[in-house]
Design a protein around this motif. Sequence first.
Motif, mmCIF file in Angstrom:
data_model
loop_
_atom_site.group_PDB
_atom_site.id
_atom_site.type_symbol
_atom_site.label_atom_id
_atom_site.label_comp_id
_atom_site.label_asym_id
_atom_site.label_seq_id
_atom_site.Cartn_x
_atom_site.Cartn_y
_atom_site.Cartn_z
ATOM 1 N N LYS A 61 45.542 40.543 36.175
ATOM 2 C CA LYS A 61 44.203 40.220 36.631
ATOM 3 C C LYS A 61 43.491 39.342 35.618
ATOM 4 O O LYS A 61 43.701 39.427 34.420
ATOM 5 C CB LYS A 61 43.390 41.504 36.845
ATOM 6 C CG LYS A 61 44.102 42.527 37.721
ATOM 7 C CD LYS A 61 44.394 42.009 39.100
ATOM 8 C CE LYS A 61 45.091 43.046 39.949
ATOM 9 N NZ LYS A 61 45.495 42.505 41.231
ATOM 10 N N ALA B 233 48.124 36.401 43.040
ATOM 11 C CA ALA B 233 47.869 36.945 44.378
ATOM 12 C C ALA B 233 48.651 36.090 45.369
ATOM 13 O O ALA B 233 49.030 34.954 45.068
ATOM 14 C CB ALA B 233 46.391 36.939 44.719
ATOM 15 N N HIS C 199 53.846 44.153 46.105
ATOM 16 C CA HIS C 199 52.967 45.264 45.737
ATOM 17 C C HIS C 199 53.507 46.018 44.523
ATOM 18 O O HIS C 199 52.757 46.352 43.587
ATOM 19 C CB HIS C 199 52.829 46.207 46.937
ATOM 20 C CG HIS C 199 52.030 47.441 46.666
ATOM 21 N ND1 HIS C 199 50.657 47.461 46.655
ATOM 22 C CD2 HIS C 199 52.428 48.715 46.375
ATOM 23 C CE1 HIS C 199 50.229 48.678 46.374
ATOM 24 N NE2 HIS C 199 51.282 49.455 46.210
ATOM 25 N N PRO D 99 48.813 41.456 44.517
ATOM 26 C CA PRO D 99 48.104 41.768 45.766
ATOM 27 C C PRO D 99 48.412 40.752 46.852
ATOM 28 O O PRO D 99 48.615 39.567 46.570
ATOM 29 C CB PRO D 99 46.633 41.726 45.350
ATOM 30 C CG PRO D 99 46.593 40.855 44.147
ATOM 31 C CD PRO D 99 47.902 41.042 43.439
ATOM 32 N N VAL E 256 47.255 39.149 50.636
ATOM 33 C CA VAL E 256 46.296 38.950 51.715
ATOM 34 C C VAL E 256 47.069 38.513 52.953
ATOM 35 O O VAL E 256 47.760 37.490 52.927
ATOM 36 C CB VAL E 256 45.245 37.881 51.359
ATOM 37 C CG1 VAL E 256 44.309 37.629 52.550
ATOM 38 C CG2 VAL E 256 44.451 38.290 50.125
ATOM 39 N N ASP F 256 46.795 44.183 50.944
ATOM 40 C CA ASP F 256 45.538 44.578 50.302
ATOM 41 C C ASP F 256 44.313 44.149 51.091
ATOM 42 O O ASP F 256 43.240 44.728 50.935
ATOM 43 C CB ASP F 256 45.479 43.978 48.896
ATOM 44 C CG ASP F 256 46.563 44.535 47.989
ATOM 45 O OD1 ASP F 256 46.307 45.554 47.333
ATOM 46 O OD2 ASP F 256 47.668 43.966 47.971
ATOM 47 N N HIS G 110 39.306 37.300 44.667
ATOM 48 C CA HIS G 110 38.775 38.616 44.279
ATOM 49 C C HIS G 110 39.901 39.528 43.792
ATOM 50 O O HIS G 110 39.789 40.169 42.742
ATOM 51 C CB HIS G 110 38.072 39.252 45.482
ATOM 52 C CG HIS G 110 36.597 39.060 45.506
ATOM 53 N ND1 HIS G 110 36.018 37.817 45.582
ATOM 54 C CD2 HIS G 110 35.579 39.957 45.469
ATOM 55 C CE1 HIS G 110 34.703 37.953 45.598
ATOM 56 N NE2 HIS G 110 34.405 39.240 45.532
ATOM 57 N N LEU G 111 40.971 39.603 44.574
ATOM 58 C CA LEU G 111 42.076 40.489 44.208
ATOM 59 C C LEU G 111 42.747 40.044 42.925
ATOM 60 O O LEU G 111 43.098 40.865 42.067
ATOM 61 C CB LEU G 111 43.098 40.530 45.360
ATOM 62 C CG LEU G 111 42.628 41.278 46.618
ATOM 63 C CD1 LEU G 111 43.521 40.939 47.803
ATOM 64 C CD2 LEU G 111 42.621 42.785 46.370
ATOM 65 N N LYS H 76 36.798 44.304 43.660
ATOM 66 C CA LYS H 76 36.919 45.007 44.927
ATOM 67 C C LYS H 76 36.601 44.063 46.081
ATOM 68 O O LYS H 76 35.554 43.421 46.087
ATOM 69 C CB LYS H 76 35.967 46.199 44.967
ATOM 70 C CG LYS H 76 36.381 47.349 44.062
ATOM 71 C CD LYS H 76 35.488 48.550 44.297
ATOM 72 C CE LYS H 76 35.974 49.754 43.484
ATOM 73 N NZ LYS H 76 35.119 50.947 43.732
ATOM 74 N N VAL H 77 37.502 44.018 47.056
ATOM 75 C CA VAL H 77 37.275 43.128 48.193
ATOM 76 C C VAL H 77 36.267 43.705 49.180
ATOM 77 O O VAL H 77 35.760 42.986 50.040
ATOM 78 C CB VAL H 77 38.596 42.805 48.932
ATOM 79 C CG1 VAL H 77 39.512 41.987 48.049
ATOM 80 C CG2 VAL H 77 39.270 44.077 49.434
#
Length: 369
Positions: free
Chosen positions: A37, A106, A125, A130, A132, A143, A301-302, A307-308
């Motif tokens: 992250k 991501a 994962h 993450p 989408v 996620d 965001h991820l 937090k989405v």
Amino acid sequence: MNTHLRRAAVAVAAFSTAVALGACGKAKEAGDNGDKKKEGKGSLTIGLLLPENQTARYERFDKPLLEKKIKELAGTSATVLYENAKQDASVQQQQVDTMITKKVDALIVDAVDAKSIASSVKKAHDKGIPVVAYDRLAEGPVDAYTSVDNERVGKIQGESLLKELGDHAGKGQIVMMNGSVTDPNAKMYKDGAHSVLDGKVKIGKEYDTKEWKPENANENMKGAISSLGKENVVGVYSANDGMAGGIITALKSAGFDRLPPVTGQDAELSAVQRILADEQFMSVYKPYVPETEAAATLAVHLAQGKKVETVAKTTVDSGTQKKIPAIIVDPFALTKADIPKYVGKEGFFTLQEICTAKYRAACDVAGLK
């Protein structure tokens, strides 16, 4: 401002505001995945996997709009690694493996096959990447998810077809050309259309079209005409524009004096031109700007450990997972009368693209000058 454009503008503003507010705080600690992250506008790498290139929208709109928004949100140093599976589920699985090896922060995935991609989603994962699910709801531990209201797409198509048929709805039969069974969206389109059409018109023939291919829709339509008789076909429900093109070719070959109304979806350039030329009755325009901005927002965001739920205000269920944070975008009908409102807008075609020499006269009639 047009209601649909106003909705899109509100959606875009909401995403941008949420991202701006989120950037003011520190990124949430991500536990075991913390090394994946980034805080704020770091040098992120986002993987983007799109399903096919037969539908022009992916290369023409989705890809560049996603890249633009990701860089806007994450900084110009952000990298987008792009691959297209060309309608091959096994190729897309290999592409996920490649993205995992490249350690993307991501992954945005528009699945070729929503079920078979589940194991690849789990691999990502398990590596702390993450995922989408974009446009189609992939199975596995995704996620977040964004798409248009897919059942609403089918309802819009069905409502438009019934309205155009008018009194003729009870004087013949329609053919339903649904999408591929490997695409979960296809079932939602079909369910939406049936909720409107059932009991209002006789469905003479119905097909699930392999791989959404126009040539398969063409063959199916030829079979339907042969079985029902062309004099009995009063309309065609086509789930997307590519298939509509194959269907219209079959109708022309069968010698219809006047083409029955044919629906579509995606507002592809060729479909817009067919609508202007009175060959295709309508399409469904899915505004690409808010949908791509939603996907980019969720992915960034991820990747940044945020937090989405701050931007995803609803949830959806897949075949393997409950309460997936989601952003759902409203679609709307695109008929001949609607086209002039969108020409030249971001996410739509220019006057020069639409009004080629072949369609110049039709453009003039529609007021496109």
